[in-house]
Design an enzyme around this catalytic site. Structure first.
Site: not given
Ligand code: BGC
Length: 795
Positions: A364-365, A491, A595-596
């Site tokens: 999804w990035d 996550e 986490k984010q």
């Molecule tokens: C993140 C995801 C991301 C992936 C790839 C993971 O560490 O939590 O949101 O899509 O890395 O960048």
């Protein structure tokens, strides 16, 4: 020029590294990578060794391997995909009077490499003294062409600088099945699939040319690589060309006069296909090579510069007051362009084509972080990336059926469109990826009004993703529409009910699908959309449940989140981050630790669904619980920090996002660059300090700078109108560059962007107490360089 951390020198339009640092090679191979979105080559030295990680990648070219499971389960993807290091054409080995040029031996009297963001080249100057005392100057310049998609080229020059003539032998190679570090993933099955993945099918050499065709063992994809050369030296040139299964080689030997030089121009062409035969692919690359040769080196360079001039004219961001940040932002823009420019219906991977990290998968990035930048600067590239998603709809429909759902479920991670995530709580359950794709489709449409795309691709993506939400969710006994058992962006929480981000993005998805069907009734009919179905989407959207904690006055990230136990931040030392490597997921999942950006990302992408007071309270609440164990977080925190008025904090986060790779903040830049963070740095600037928002086709601005910056100017394109916004500490000036006039707002005040620049004052901001972060997880306080001092040291 000032020296930044890790050896990069600060310059507004270049990334320059002076001196030889073999231990840093892996990092600089990523930062110095060249790509056009189709071909990617890492910034390795021409002589092949010393090397950190060689890498030549073709977008979409992968090998299959089995996915590992300790225990199998229904619907687990069986096959994984891994990007393959294809035939390496950047190698030119050199023998100086019997001595191989190898920088581990002899003396590098001078060595510097420069990635030029305007020229689109990586160049090198090395002065090397051989162990026997001969001294040469080597210059190389390489490019991966933006204008000729299948082409890369290298200009390579060798000259004696010790006043004597010398014998020089250059070997210019095409090398397949290059040995690479056996097991980067930790999974022996992946390592096995990548050990000599290419089977030779054709090899031929003639004159100064060679071509090799290979096929992968499992995925059955075929790749052709070809090279041709021009050689310029006064006299005494002897050449030999040769090809075997995994090697094409042109050897050129010459006696170079004391004041002479040997100049080799190497043209490379690449092509791959799942369907075309070896002869067809061979012809394809030979034709591309003939085209490049006919264009010639100088014209390739000129085309490259012109392409980039056009890019910078509609994309540049100028920063006053922080030269290192200026460099980092242009570095970011340049690399994101490289990742997406000529992908042409292929994915944009999380690392672009700069390294093998994340197995070369797209996430999804792309839609949430990378495509906003491309949509507002080079919209055709955004369109092409979305066309890739559209092309994968059959696989996404199959996946939805397998999961017992309607419509299309796009994969969490993939190269060819099939799900490759082996960890379902943060893979399959992260259904928001489908809404993120729908969001990118809607954003692209609103920013371009591209009716052809809307009718051919956009509507179908919106309809199939709306169908997914309609089947994933349900109306509860009070009529509210719930989406249960999904994972949002954070996550560190999984399988939650009514994740606010997911629900708000699904709500937009459902409405955008209904609107697209109204715009394109024929397309809707062809997709069997009925009036009842559209009505059910609108009703699900209207009834979407958005949980709210009345006691705390904040939105829980998902139902129940604010009732969970707090994480013991005070008792978590710095070395225990990232948490996922040191604590069991079950414990992380049941506590309030983020986490984010998740709810904070919802407040950016669906800012229209929150009041200003909610934004301020929510932001503070989640700041205290967000650890930024993902590089996708800082940029979003920057945008919201700026919106709620924590401008200095926004500046710290912008710097973190922009410098993620240059300072190697996650200690993994050797595996490739973090495209989401790089693109996110642009969002931090334009949507953060520029306050740009685009909700439902209404673009607006609310610029405001942090104390450290004295000015910022950014350029954009919206509905064909190119314009620029220049922000000072007291006012912002809007100016049309080309195209029709554009209506917008500045801090809520209406204005028309026209040829006559309009300057408006920036309203005063109330003082705000900055929020707290978890102890030890505060962003580094950004202190701009004063021109001579060292930059911030990396975290
Ligand atoms: C993140 C995801 C991301 C992936 C790839 C993971 O560490 O939590 O949101 O899509 O890395 O960048």
């Amino acid at each position: 020029m000032t020296q930044g951390p890790l050896g990069y020198q600060i310059h507004p339009w270049e990334l320059r590294w002076r001196g030889l640092s073999i231990s840093q090679l892996e990092r600089t191979e990523s930062t110095f990578a060249l790509s056009n979105g189709h071909i990617g080559i890492r910034g390795t030295l021409e002589e092949g060794e010393p090397v950190g990680l060689p890498g030549t990648y073709l977008n979409g070219f992968y090998e299959n391997h089995e996915l590992p499971y300790a225990e199998a389960g229904y619907g687990y993807p069986e096959s994984g995909q891994t990007v393959v290091n294809v035939t390496d054409g950047k190698i030119i080995r050199l023998l100086i009077e019997d001595e191989p040029l190898d920088m581990r031996y002899g003396t590098a009297r001078h060595h510097e490499r420069v990635l030029d963001f305007r020229a689109g080249t990586l160049s090198r100057v090395t002065e090397w003294e051989s162990p026997t005392g001969r001294v040469v100057r080597l210059k190389s310049t390489r490019l991966v062409s933006f204008t000729q998609r299948a082409i890369a080229a290298i200009r390579y020059e060798v000259e004696p600088i010790d006043g004597q003539s010398m014998q020089v032998v250059a070997q210019s190679d095409l090398l397949a099945n290059e040995p690479i570090e056996a097991d980067r993933s930790g999974d022996p099955r992946v390592a096995a699939a990548l050990q000599a993945p290419l089977v030779g099918q054709f090899a031929q050499a003639e004159g100064y040319r060679a071509v090799l065709v290979h096929q992968t063992r499992n995925s059955g994809l075929r790749v052709a690589a070809a090279m041709d050369h021009e050689i310029d030296v006064q006299d005494g040139l002897r050449t030999r060309v040769h090809a075997e299964e995994d090697l094409g080689r042109l050897t050129a030997a010459a006696e170079v006069a004391a004041d002479g030089k040997l100049v080799i121009t190497k043209y490379l062409a690449y092509g791959w296909s799942a369907q075309r035969s070896a002869p067809a692919l061979r012809s394809q690359v030979e034709a591309a090579l003939a085209g490049a040769h006919q264009t010639g080196w100088d014209a390739l360079l000129a085309e490259q510069r012109e392409y980039l001039d056009n890019f910078w004219a509609s994309a540049d961001v100028e920063i006053e007051g922080d030269p290192e940040l200026q460099q980092a932002l242009r570095f970011a823009l340049f690399h994101v362009l490289q990742a997406g420019a000529r992908g042409e219906t292929r994915a944009i991977a999380g690392k672009g084509l700069t390294g093998p990290g994340y197995d070369g998968h797209a996430f999804w990035d792309t839609e949430t972080f990378v495509l906003p930048l491309l949509t507002y600067t080079v919209p055709d590239s955004a369109r092409d990336a979305l066309r890739w998603r559209h092309a994968t709809l059959p696989l996404a429909r199959e996946r939805a059926i397998q999961l017992g759902q309607a419509g299309a479920a796009f994969p969490w991670r993939s190269i060819n469109g099939a799900e490759c995530s082996a960890y379902w709580p943060a893979g399959t359950a992260a259904f928001h990826v489908s809404a993120d794709i729908a969001d990118a489709v809607a954003r692209y449409y609103n920013a371009t009004l591209d009716h052809d795309f809307d009718a051919e691709c956009g509507t179908e993506i919106l309809v199939e993703t709306a169908r997914l939400w309609n089947s994933l969710g349900h109306h509860d006994q009070h009529g509210g529409f719930r989406i249960d058992g999904v994972t949002g962006p954070d996550e560190y929480s999984a399988i939650v009910d009514n994740n606010v981000y997911t629900n708000l993005m699904a709500q937009r998805n459902l409405r955008e699908a209904a609107d697209a069907c109204d715009r394109n009734p024929d397309r809707a009919k062809a997709l069997d959309v009925t009036a009842d179905e559209v009505a059910s989407w609108r009703s699900a959207a209207d009834k979407m449940l958005i949980p709210y904690d009345d006691d705390l006055g904040v939105h829980p990230q998902a139902e129940g989140f604010t009732e969970h136990l707090d994480w013991d931040f005070a008792g978590t030392p710095e070395e225990k981050y990232p948490l996922l490597l040191h604590f069991p997921y079950f414990d992380i999942y049941r506590k309030q630790v983020v986490k984010q950006a998740d709810l904070v990302l919802a407040m950016f992408l669906r800012g229209d669904a929150f009041t200003p007071e909610q934004k301020l309270r929510n932001f503070d609440y989640y700041e205290a619980r967000t650890v930024r164990d993902s590089s996708l977080s800082a940029c979003t925190q920057a945008v919201l920090a700026a919106e709620v008025g924590h401008l200095d904090l926004a500046y710290d986060y912008l710097a973190e996002a922009a410098l993620t790779d240059l300072h190697d903040l996650h200690n993994n830049v050797r595996n490739g660059l973090h495209m989401a963070s790089l693109a996110g740095a642009w969002s931090s600037a334009v949507s953060g300090f520029g306050g740009m928002r685009d909700y439902g086709g209404t673009i607006s601005f609310a610029p405001r700078l942090p104390a450290a910056l004295s000015g910022m100017t950014f350029r954009m394109v919206y509905r064909g109108t190119h314009f620029k916004v220049s922000v000072s500490r007291t006012e912002a000036t809007y100016e049309l560059l080309s195209g029709a006039e554009l209506e917008t707002t500045h801090h809520g005040e209406k204005l028309t962007i026209s040829e006559k620049p309009v300057s408006l004052a920036i309203p005063e901001l109330e003082d705000r107490t900055p929020p707290r972060q978890p102890p030890g997880r505060e962003p580094a306080r950004r202190v701009p360089l004063d021109g001579n001092t060292e930059a911030n040291t990396p975290r």
